[in-house]
Design a protein around this motif. Structure first.
Motif, PDB file in Angstrom:
ATOM      1  N   GLU A  36      40.630  14.005  29.150  1.00 57.72           N
ATOM      2  CA  GLU A  36      40.393  15.290  29.808  1.00 57.72           C
ATOM      3  C   GLU A  36      41.591  16.217  29.646  1.00 57.72           C
ATOM      4  N   GLY A  92      35.869  18.090  23.390  1.00 60.01           N
ATOM      5  CA  GLY A  92      36.508  18.847  22.319  1.00 60.01           C
ATOM      6  C   GLY A  92      35.533  19.731  21.563  1.00 60.01           C
ATOM      7  N   ARG A 118      35.292  18.201  29.550  1.00 59.52           N
ATOM      8  CA  ARG A 118      36.517  18.647  28.876  1.00 59.52           C
ATOM      9  C   ARG A 118      36.843  17.809  27.642  1.00 59.52           C
ATOM     10  N   ARG A 151      41.703  17.481  26.250  1.00 59.50           N
ATOM     11  CA  ARG A 151      40.449  18.167  25.890  1.00 59.50           C
ATOM     12  C   ARG A 151      39.869  17.622  24.581  1.00 59.50           C
ATOM     13  N   TRP A 177      37.650  25.410  23.395  1.00 65.87           N
ATOM     14  CA  TRP A 177      36.936  24.700  24.464  1.00 65.87           C
ATOM     15  C   TRP A 177      37.746  24.753  25.749  1.00 65.87           C
ATOM     16  N   GLU A 178      37.268  25.516  26.734  1.00 65.39           N
ATOM     17  CA  GLU A 178      37.986  25.698  27.993  1.00 65.39           C
ATOM     18  C   GLU A 178      37.127  25.391  29.214  1.00 65.39           C
ATOM     19  N   GLU A 202      40.301  26.224  18.106  1.00 67.66           N
ATOM     20  CA  GLU A 202      40.279  25.580  19.414  1.00 67.66           C
ATOM     21  C   GLU A 202      39.887  26.596  20.483  1.00 67.66           C
TER      22      GLU A 202
END
Length: 378
Positions: free
Chosen positions: A19, A176, A173, A22, A167-168, A165
């Motif tokens: 997590e 990825g 989480r 991520r 992914w938020e 990148e």
């Protein structure tokens, strides 16, 4: 047979680290592949298993009880490979030229544009939310054509695109799920197929049931299976907490805290919803395993049942989290992770109950003809 015991243990142990990063840890992905998720639906001629949805759903749920994000990636690894089997035989043989364990990721959303070129197409576009893309060998990316024909799906080597990148999300989480960008990538004709063929279950070169099932009869299982495991994992975590509370209530009946009656109600309601969802999803998997024999009515029912199951699973987990005490929301507490992962995943477009309900009502309350605006205006 997908032996998930070691993978589940390793996924659970690394869940918090994944997590924070991520993304899944490399050792977890390696084991995910070794267990057989990537090859589960790969054609036998390429060394794959041509496996069943029933076995996959059960295996994914077992992993989901340990780490929903790992289960999500495992499920998509199997199901994206299933879609790659829709390529012409020369195309899918290229994908699995090094063996059946190539990891396939991708998206069916037509966010790209393909331009005809000598011997194939050039593909450009930007596709968000590609889970486990950091570990992918191949990508399936969907794009539209300038002649107005339906969207096509293209197989592209991972090293031919850029990964941004992005992914938020607060949930899932560790999946990825970053963005893929393609800029004029050449794709030979053998590495493309019409998305409509996937929807209707018409692969170019395979007759296996796992490949000939219409997409809508099976697609919801890809996403609901991990959530079933997450709900079962959340129930186990909450039960440990509730057992201690029940003993305390018995020893000190006047002390503050939930009563045994309240705990019993939460347990019975959430366990019942989770069990009911499991029964529905097991039936969905059996139907999907019929392949080309699946009827339109069964397809619509599967759409209904996967969406309804996810509603019940989210309800069960939300109730557990709401009655799991302050400690359940600690950063290291698994219960809050299940809660975030389930509620994040339940927003997936393939799991929306309203659209599934409309499809289910088709043929029962109206038909396309009688429900059309033209007929209604007469």
């Amino acid at each position: 047979m997908l032996d998930t015991e070691e993978l589940a243990q390793q996924a659970a142990e690394s869940a918090r680290r994944a997590e924070e990063a991520r993304g899944l840890e490399p050792d977890v992905v390696k084991l995910l592949v070794e267990v057989g998720f990537a090859r589960h639906f790969v054609p036998r001629e390429c060394g794959g298993a041509e496996g069943t949805f029933a076995e996959l759903t059960e295996a994914v749920a077992r992993i989901g009880a340990a780490c929903p994000a790992t289960a999500w990636c495992a499920s998509l690894a199997a199901n994206l490979a299933r879609m790659a089997a829709y390529l012409p035989a020369d195309g899918y043989r290229e994908v699995w030229a090094q063996g059946p364990d190539a990891l396939v990721a991708g998206s069916l959303s037509p966010f790209g544009k393909a331009t005809p070129a000598a011997g194939g197409w050039t593909l450009s576009g930007r596709w968000p939310y590609i889970s486990a893309v950091a570990y992918a060998d191949w990508l399936l990316l969907c794009g539209t054509l300038p002649d107005g024909a339906g969207p096509r799906v293209f197989a592209v080597p991972r090293d031919a695109v850029e990964v941004v990148e992005s992914w938020e999300s607060v949930g899932m989480r560790a999946t990825g799920s970053h963005t893929v960008v393609a800029s004029d990538v050449f794709v030979p004709e053998r590495r493309g197929f019409a998305r409509a063929d996937l929807l209707t279950g018409r692969p170019t070169a395979s007759a296996a049931p796992c490949h000939t099932v219409p997409l809508e009869a099976a697609n919801g299982l890809s996403f609901a299976g991990p959530l079933l495991g997450a709900a079962e994992g959340a129930l186990a975590q909450w039960s440990t907490y509730a057992e201690a509370k029940a003993r305390a209530a018995l020893a000190r009946p006047q002390a503050p805290g939930p009563s045994r009656e309240a705990l019993a109600g939460v347990l019975a309601h959430s366990a019942g919803e989770t069990d009911a969802a499991r029964l529905l999803l097991e039936r969905c998997a059996r139907v999907a395993d019929l392949g080309a024999e699946v009827t339109p009515e069964q397809t619509r029912r599967n759409l209904r049942d996967t969406a309804l199951s996810v509603r019940m699973l989210a309800s069960a987990v939300n109730r557990l989290a709401a009655n799991g005490g302050t400690t359940g929301y600690g950063e290291g507490a698994p219960l809050q992770r299940y809660w975030r992962d389930v509620n994040t995943s339940a927003t997936h477009v393939a799991l929306q109950f309203e659209s599934a309900a409309l499809a289910y009502a088709e043929g029962r309350l109206w038909t396309t003809e009688t429900g059309s605006s033209a007929v209604a205006a007469r």
